[in-house]
Motif scaffolding. Sequence first.
Motif, short mmCIF file in Angstrom:
data_model
loop_
_atom_site.label_atom_id
_atom_site.label_comp_id
_atom_site.label_asym_id
_atom_site.label_seq_id
_atom_site.Cartn_x
_atom_site.Cartn_y
_atom_site.Cartn_z
N PRO A 188 0.83 -1.22 0.00
CA PRO A 188 0.00 0.00 0.00
C PRO A 188 0.86 1.26 0.00
O PRO A 188 1.99 1.27 0.49
CB PRO A 188 -0.80 -0.13 1.29
N GLN A 189 0.31 2.32 -0.57
CA GLN A 189 0.96 3.64 -0.51
C GLN A 189 0.66 4.37 0.79
O GLN A 189 1.43 5.23 1.21
CB GLN A 189 0.48 4.51 -1.67
N LEU A 190 -0.50 4.02 1.39
CA LEU A 190 -0.94 4.71 2.59
C LEU A 190 -1.07 3.73 3.75
O LEU A 190 -1.21 2.53 3.54
CB LEU A 190 -2.30 5.39 2.36
N LYS B 267 -6.18 5.05 -3.72
CA LYS B 267 -4.93 4.58 -3.11
C LYS B 267 -5.19 3.55 -2.02
O LYS B 267 -4.29 2.79 -1.66
CB LYS B 267 -4.15 5.76 -2.54
N LYS B 268 -6.39 3.53 -1.49
CA LYS B 268 -6.72 2.55 -0.47
C LYS B 268 -7.32 1.27 -1.07
O LYS B 268 -7.71 0.37 -0.33
CB LYS B 268 -7.69 3.16 0.56
N ILE C 6 -5.97 -1.48 -3.64
CA ILE C 6 -4.81 -1.95 -4.41
C ILE C 6 -5.31 -2.94 -5.47
O ILE C 6 -5.91 -3.97 -5.13
CB ILE C 6 -3.77 -2.62 -3.50
N PRO D 290 2.83 2.20 5.13
CA PRO D 290 3.15 2.38 3.71
C PRO D 290 4.35 1.52 3.30
O PRO D 290 5.38 1.49 3.99
CB PRO D 290 3.48 3.88 3.61
N GLY D 291 4.21 0.80 2.19
CA GLY D 291 5.29 -0.03 1.68
C GLY D 291 5.34 -1.43 2.26
O GLY D 291 6.19 -2.24 1.84
#
Length: 377
Positions: free
Chosen positions: A75-77, A164-165, A167, A188-189
């Motif tokens: 995830p980014q967030l 962004k939430k 994927i 994140p990550g």
Amino acid sequence: MITRRMVIMLIVAGVIFGGIIAFLIGRGIMIRHFIASMGQPPQTVSTTVVGMEEWDPTLKAVGTLKAEKGTDIAPQLAGIVAEIPFQSDSDVKAGDLLLRLADADDVANLNALKASAELSRLTYERNKELVRTRAVSQAALDTATANLKSAQAQVAAQQALVNKKQIRAPFDGHVGIRLVDLGQYLTPGQKVTTLQALDPIYVDFSLAQQNVRLAAVGQAVTITTDAYPGMTFAGKVVALDPKLDPQTRNVAVRAELSNPERKLLPGMFASVAIAVGDTEKRLTLPQTAITYNPYGETIFLIVKGQPDAEGKTPLTAQQKFVKTGETRGDQVAIVEGLKEGDTVVTSGQLKLKNGTPVLINNEVKLPNSPAPTPQDQ
């Protein structure tokens, strides 16, 4: 005081001791002469006859398998895992939802912004009609236009946050083991799973500077891997780096392989062979026949010795330097030092030196295959 009797005893003892020493020396000389007259005992060896075989010139390298497309899903967030639609070790399509973080607040804000944007659109449309009849000023229409664009931009920004939430798979592929659970807090990550496109698959390897001229896009490639003993996989070179690594003086090469059964997996080690020329004839020997030394490679050649008293011609070993070429399987190509039809020792070399008589016993066949495969015993 030394008496005459003692002197006589000492003389007698010296004569006896000297006689014993002379006897032993003479006996040793006789034994050495006897052994020398018998000659060297013959040594039993196995042999093979040097022959010409068809040889496909190849370059050898070691490489690593890599997916055509591959990534770790993360995830980014930050957020709480709300949904995991995929199953471990399964196929997915591009765009499939893989994971959704809790986004109720974000969706609610998105809906509010959409309502505000819709109101801004209606105001803009109304002012657009009224300005024609001069019921409102141009400034009012400009303000409505700006408000509409601002509302639409806020909707787009909030929509991006919601996206962004969620994927989704960026390409068709195969997902690995799921590493997270429902309700888990992710940073994140943080890795969720891996996604790999396995057919076709790449093999990346390097070639030394002196072999760069022999490599080209489109050349046939075969690989083998310890994961599947006895199996070969075919492909072709698809890319070469336009520069060499200044540290190793090697050039990176990539080949593409068909992998419909997905036997080959990213990260596997592979032995690579590139065909670089037409089939030709070469002298070959089993690799067991070659003795590798710092000063060069040697073999023992079987030659006929001098006839003995009975008229028999013994066989003897003669050490000889050779120049070797490429290897394949159990075989090595001979560039210089031998000719077709020569008989060469393949086992028992440690017992030999120049001129040693030999007895040939070829009951046990040593491996001499261009493409050996492991055998279960």
